[in-house]
Write an enzyme that holds these catalytic residues in place. Structure first.
Site, mmCIF file in Angstrom:
data_model
loop_
_atom_site.group_PDB
_atom_site.id
_atom_site.type_symbol
_atom_site.label_atom_id
_atom_site.label_comp_id
_atom_site.label_asym_id
_atom_site.label_seq_id
_atom_site.Cartn_x
_atom_site.Cartn_y
_atom_site.Cartn_z
ATOM 1 N N LYS A 293 0.862 -1.181 0.000
ATOM 2 C CA LYS A 293 0.000 0.000 0.000
ATOM 3 C C LYS A 293 0.896 1.228 0.000
ATOM 4 O O LYS A 293 1.925 1.245 0.699
ATOM 5 C CB LYS A 293 -0.898 -0.034 1.248
ATOM 6 C CG LYS A 293 -1.907 1.104 1.324
ATOM 7 C CD LYS A 293 -2.845 0.931 2.517
ATOM 8 C CE LYS A 293 -3.893 2.036 2.583
ATOM 9 N NZ LYS A 293 -4.827 1.862 3.725
ATOM 10 N N SER B 160 -9.762 2.015 2.613
ATOM 11 C CA SER B 160 -8.831 2.766 1.806
ATOM 12 C C SER B 160 -7.792 1.893 1.091
ATOM 13 O O SER B 160 -7.168 2.363 0.134
ATOM 14 C CB SER B 160 -8.107 3.793 2.678
ATOM 15 O OG SER B 160 -7.285 3.151 3.626
ATOM 16 N N SER C 172 -10.103 -0.441 6.765
ATOM 17 C CA SER C 172 -9.471 -0.344 5.443
ATOM 18 C C SER C 172 -8.776 -1.593 4.932
ATOM 19 O O SER C 172 -8.364 -1.621 3.776
ATOM 20 C CB SER C 172 -8.486 0.817 5.424
ATOM 21 O OG SER C 172 -9.205 1.999 5.223
HETATM 22 N N1 GLN Z 1 -13.438 4.300 5.959
HETATM 23 C C1 GLN Z 1 -12.838 4.699 7.199
HETATM 24 C C2 GLN Z 1 -12.406 6.134 7.095
HETATM 25 O O1 GLN Z 1 -12.634 6.717 6.122
HETATM 26 C C3 GLN Z 1 -11.675 3.809 7.550
HETATM 27 C C4 GLN Z 1 -10.470 4.080 6.747
HETATM 28 C C5 GLN Z 1 -9.272 3.300 7.196
HETATM 29 O O2 GLN Z 1 -9.407 2.263 7.864
HETATM 30 N N2 GLN Z 1 -8.099 3.817 6.877
HETATM 31 O O3 GLN Z 1 -11.825 6.674 7.975
#
Ligand code: GLN
Length: 492
Positions: A79, A154, A178
């Protein structure tokens, strides 16, 4: 061999050890697939072909000499939130589009030390804020099951790369879902470890008390292999925990499900936005686990309604603090011709950050401001403690807790959900991070549009081995994890 991309990590490891193919052949095979297919999927932000081939040659030499790690020579994608020395680390943001890290994140360094080959860096929501990967400065990534749908976020690039067979495994990070949600949207297995199990050093910070890195792969067994490499204490991360690391592969066993008590939170299955197909597939998977010897126990998690508001105060509060370092001075984006220092800060930040990131910085700064700190931030921390206690109470009676990973399957790209609609989609994943618990997503079937559905199992602290073993055993008795995404089928 033309179907190298269909082999599991264990098969790849054995094939390399027995010299059925070399790491160079395997790496070239993946690079070719990326060149051929990724223009459609758009999972990679950066492909590091040259470095990958050099790493592959080094792995081949170690394999030949007979002193290679189990994963030596196996490719992976990181990532784009993990710092990679000499290679751009963008975090999906214009702010870091020109950022070349002078050091490797611990996860990256450990992967390198094990001889894994870095194929490149994969797309993500900007600074990991989002659930679709659409907030990336580099544009949206397609879901390999239906390219006009999002892969989730994400860690959407990680999920899409693995689902399209453009990497056998990938790293992801999970601050509020995410790893689990994109794994769910793309039909993969993804593990969010206990907070402190995997080092955060060199992982670009979003919300430091919630962030945790972990593996994304096709199966629990593949995840176990990567966990064996990345888990463990790191003196460079004061929140990483000095606790013995399990051998996640050796611990995969056939007895994890028999006698297991699985908690089914009443509140989770009454959530308004829960899709009927998702509910049905999750219930079917639980029935299967029951047939395999588990007992389903109805439980209460009374704090469910507090998950979204609590997370969306704490995460932006921490983000507003973490992201204050991007000021156009030392590194990252700098605006043209600033009038003075204030103009430099203001314009660098408003031009360098996208809309969702700016929204969260504003919310977080507000929640932390002098007059509102007690009313919002401190209150959210108190509620966070209650959420954790809710789980601990549940674990007195059950071994793991089952839930969907997401209330729906993958959205269409450009569906343009309002921020609050988007936040509500995180209902099933946020509490795990607030409590610091481990949780895993496993694919358990498809909805009426043939999009993958995921089951989430939440464990008590340090139960990664148990979660991987349960899913491993489930995967030995089902074949959902072997189904291939449309684009992968078309490019078999
Ligand atoms: N969708 C969640 C957010 O927008 C989690 C994102 C994540 O785990 N980085 O914060």
């Amino acid at each position: 061999m033309t179907d190298l991309h269909r082999l599991s990590i264990r098969e790849l490891s054995e094939g390399l050890k027995q010299a059925q193919f070399s790491s160079r052949e395997l790496t070239e095979h993946y690079l070719k697939r990326i060149a051929k297919i990724d223009a459609k999927v758009k999972s990679y932000v950066t492909v590091t072909a040259e470095q990958a081939l050099a790493e592959a040659d080094a792995a081949d030499a170690a394999l030949k000499a007979g002193h290679a790690h189990a994963l030596a020579g196996i490719p992976l994608a990181h990532k784009d939130i993990f710092c990679t020395q000499g290679i751009k680390t963008s975090a999906g943001s214009k702010m870091l589009d020109n950022f070349i890290s002078p050091y490797d994140a611990t996860v990256v360094a450990k992967a390198k030390a094990a001889g894994l080959v870095t194929l490149g860096k994969v797309n993500m929501d900007e600074f990991a804020m989002g659930s679709t990967s659409e907030s990336s400065y580099f544009g949206a990534t397609g879901n390999p099951w239906a390219l006009d749908h999002v892969p989730g976020g994400s860690s959407g690039g990680s999920a899409a790369a693995v689902a399209a067979d453009l990497a056998p495994i990938a790293t992801g990070t999970d601050t509020g879902g995410s790893i689990r949600q994109p794994a769910s949207f793309c039909g993969l297995t993804g593990l969010k470890p206990t907070y402190g199990r995997v080092s955060r050093f060199g992982m670009i910070a979003y919300a430091s008390s919630l962030d945790q890195g972990g593996p994304m792969a096709r199966s629990a067994e593949d995840c176990a292999y990567l966990m064996n490499v990345i888990a463990g204490h790191d003196a460079k991360d004061s929140t990483s925990v000095d606790k013995e690391v399990d051998d996640y592969v050796a611990n995969l066993n056939g007895t994890a499900v028999k006698g297991l008590r699985i908690g089914i939170p009443k509140q989770y299955f009454n959530v308004a936005g829960l899709d009927a197909d998702v509910k049905a597939r999750v219930e079917e998977s639980l029935k299967k686990l029951e047939e395999m010897g588990a007992t389903l126990v109805e439980i209460d998690l009374n704090m469910t309604e507090a998950y979204v508001p609590t997370y969306y105060l704490i995460a932006p509060a921490e983000a507003s603090s973490n992201l204050s370092r991007y000021d156009g001075v030392r590194y990252g984006y700098r605006c043209e011709n600033p009038k003075d220092i204030l103009d430099l800060y203001k314009r660098s930040r408003s031009e360098g950050f996208g809309a969702e990131v700016q929204r969260r910085i504003l919310i977080g700064t507000y929640a932390l401001s002098a007059g509102y700190y007690d009313a919002y931030y401190v209150k959210a921390q108190k509620v966070r403690r209650l959420i954790q206690q809710d789980f601990l109470k549940a674990f007195e009676n059950v071994n793991v807790i089952a839930a969907p990973s997401a209330p729906t399957t993958a959205y269409k790209i450009g569906a343009n959900l309002s921020p609050t609609e988007m936040y509500l989609g995180d209902i099933y994943t946020l509490a795990v991070n607030l409590a610091g618990l481990p949780a895993i997503n496993a694919p358990v079937g498809f909805d009426k549009d043939s999009l993958p559905v995921g089951l989430q199992l939440i464990g008590n602290y340090w139960s990664e081995s148990q979660l991987l073993s349960i899913v491993h055993q489930y995967q030995q008795n089902t074949d959902w994890h072997t189904k291939r995404a449309t684009i992968a089928e078309e490019n078999a």
